[in-house]
Design a protein around this motif. Structure first.
Motif, short mmCIF file in Angstrom:
data_model
loop_
_atom_site.label_atom_id
_atom_site.label_comp_id
_atom_site.label_asym_id
_atom_site.label_seq_id
_atom_site.Cartn_x
_atom_site.Cartn_y
_atom_site.Cartn_z
N ARG A 86 -0.69 42.94 -39.49
CA ARG A 86 -2.11 43.17 -39.80
C ARG A 86 -2.31 43.70 -41.20
O ARG A 86 -3.34 43.44 -41.83
CB ARG A 86 -2.71 44.13 -38.77
CG ARG A 86 -3.00 43.46 -37.43
CD ARG A 86 -3.52 44.43 -36.40
NE ARG A 86 -3.61 43.79 -35.08
CZ ARG A 86 -3.74 44.45 -33.95
NH1 ARG A 86 -3.78 45.78 -33.94
NH2 ARG A 86 -3.83 43.79 -32.80
N ALA A 87 -1.34 44.43 -41.73
CA ALA A 87 -1.47 44.92 -43.10
C ALA A 87 -1.51 43.76 -44.08
O ALA A 87 -2.21 43.83 -45.11
CB ALA A 87 -0.30 45.86 -43.43
N VAL A 88 -0.76 42.70 -43.80
CA VAL A 88 -0.78 41.53 -44.66
C VAL A 88 -2.12 40.81 -44.54
O VAL A 88 -2.72 40.40 -45.54
CB VAL A 88 0.38 40.58 -44.32
CG1 VAL A 88 0.45 39.45 -45.33
CG2 VAL A 88 1.71 41.33 -44.26
N GLU A 89 -2.62 40.68 -43.32
CA GLU A 89 -3.93 40.08 -43.11
C GLU A 89 -5.00 40.87 -43.85
O GLU A 89 -5.89 40.29 -44.50
CB GLU A 89 -4.25 40.03 -41.62
CG GLU A 89 -3.34 39.13 -40.80
CD GLU A 89 -3.64 39.22 -39.32
OE1 GLU A 89 -4.83 39.20 -38.94
OE2 GLU A 89 -2.68 39.33 -38.52
N LEU A 129 -2.62 34.39 -41.24
CA LEU A 129 -2.74 34.67 -42.68
C LEU A 129 -3.63 33.64 -43.37
O LEU A 129 -4.37 33.99 -44.29
CB LEU A 129 -1.36 34.71 -43.32
CG LEU A 129 -0.39 35.77 -42.77
CD1 LEU A 129 0.86 35.85 -43.63
CD2 LEU A 129 -1.05 37.13 -42.66
N THR A 130 -3.57 32.40 -42.92
CA THR A 130 -4.49 31.40 -43.47
C THR A 130 -5.93 31.76 -43.14
O THR A 130 -6.82 31.68 -44.00
CB THR A 130 -4.15 30.00 -42.91
OG1 THR A 130 -2.82 29.65 -43.31
CG2 THR A 130 -5.11 28.95 -43.43
N ARG A 131 -6.14 32.19 -41.91
CA ARG A 131 -7.50 32.59 -41.50
C ARG A 131 -7.98 33.81 -42.27
O ARG A 131 -9.17 33.93 -42.60
CB ARG A 131 -7.52 32.89 -39.99
CG ARG A 131 -8.88 33.37 -39.46
CD ARG A 131 -9.96 32.32 -39.68
NE ARG A 131 -11.26 32.78 -39.17
CZ ARG A 131 -12.10 33.55 -39.83
NH1 ARG A 131 -11.77 33.99 -41.04
NH2 ARG A 131 -13.25 33.89 -39.29
N ALA A 132 -7.07 34.71 -42.59
CA ALA A 132 -7.46 35.90 -43.36
C ALA A 132 -7.80 35.56 -44.80
O ALA A 132 -8.73 36.14 -45.38
CB ALA A 132 -6.33 36.92 -43.31
#
Length: 267
Positions: free
Chosen positions: A76-79, A128-131
């Motif tokens: 989640r931190a990456v998102e 990650l793409t969605r973020a």
């Protein structure tokens, strides 16, 4: 975190699986091209050493973000970094490179290992793409490279690796058209055999003749050239382009028999 001064004019790229292989080659090439970097992997020691080297050699900013992408909570931190960077620079280029393979057949692999494989190869790419994509579309610029594999075009033998890569390729192709309307590029990178730590970690010898194997730098060079050309699918090397074309033409039943006979698709 490692940083240099005067970052305002430089684009920012986030690379997952940046500590080795194709991810490392992307990080090095993008730093040489003047990108600031967000480096993501599980191994802090490797990431810190890479960040320090890129700062010293290239004068870019290089931030380290340690995350296990097989764990939805830990990623989640990456998102968050992609979706809402706060005072940090927004990410202009996302390289979804982190991958996970297993050496055994499906029925011999523990369910929790299969789940981890799915989360890294499919779940993390999706999340990650969605973020990243909404912010890129609002800004009217950006690019996402999802690292897939030629394995996604061919049926494996008792493995989930190719199935996951098929999803990544199809997702990228599905998103590319709508993203392009907002000035954003989405591309699937589908390399063949690449000289990395991949097979060593599986305890496998590198299969096939030497001419089938490409250096990671070559794969990255081809990928970035294809991205600049606006291509949705990047397949480095004429031999692998030929495999892709053949996979579209040859009857799938025959392809499955060939895959079973050669044992292709482990991992």
């Amino acid at each position: 975190m490692a940083a240099s001064s005067d970052t305002a004019s430089r684009p920012t790229a986030l690379v997952t699986g940046a500590s080795s292989g194709i991810g490392l080659a992307f990080a090095e090439r993008l730093a040489a091209d003047g990108y600031d970097l967000v480096l993501v992997a599980r191994d802090r020691g490797r990431l810190d050493a890479l960040a320090a080297r890129l700062v010293a050699d290239r004068g870019v900013r290089a931030d380290v973000l340690v995350a296990d992408l097989s764990d939805p909570v830990r990623r989640r931190a990456v998102e968050q970094r992609l979706a809402d960077p706060g005072e940090a620079a927004p990410v202009d280029l996302l390289i979804n490179n982190a991958g996970y393979a297993t050496p055994g057949d499906f029925v011999d692999t523990p369910p929790e290992v299969l789940t981890a494989n799915l989360e890294v190869n499919v779940g993390a790419v999706l999340a990650l793409t969605r973020a990243a994509l909404p912010g890129m579309q609002r800004r009217g610029a950006g690019a996402i490279v999802n690292v897939s594999s030629v394995a996604g075009f061919l049926p494996g033998r008792g493995s989930v690796y190719g199935a996951g890569k098929a999803y990544v390729t199809t997702l990228s192709q599905s998103l590319a058209g709508s993203a392009a309307q907002h000035g954003v590029r989405v591309m699937a990178l589908c390399p063949g055999f690449t000289r990395t730590e991949f097979h060593e970690r599986l305890g496998q010898e590198r299969p096939g003749p030497a001419w089938l194997w490409f250096d990671a730098d070559r794969v990255v060079d081809d990928a970035l050239a294809d991205l600049a050309r606006g291509r949705v699918l990047s397949i480095p090397g004429a031999v692998y382009k030929g495999i892709y074309v053949a996979s579209r033409i040859v009857p799938m039943g025959l392809v499955r028999k060939l895959a079973a006979a050669t044992g292709r698709g482990r991992g």
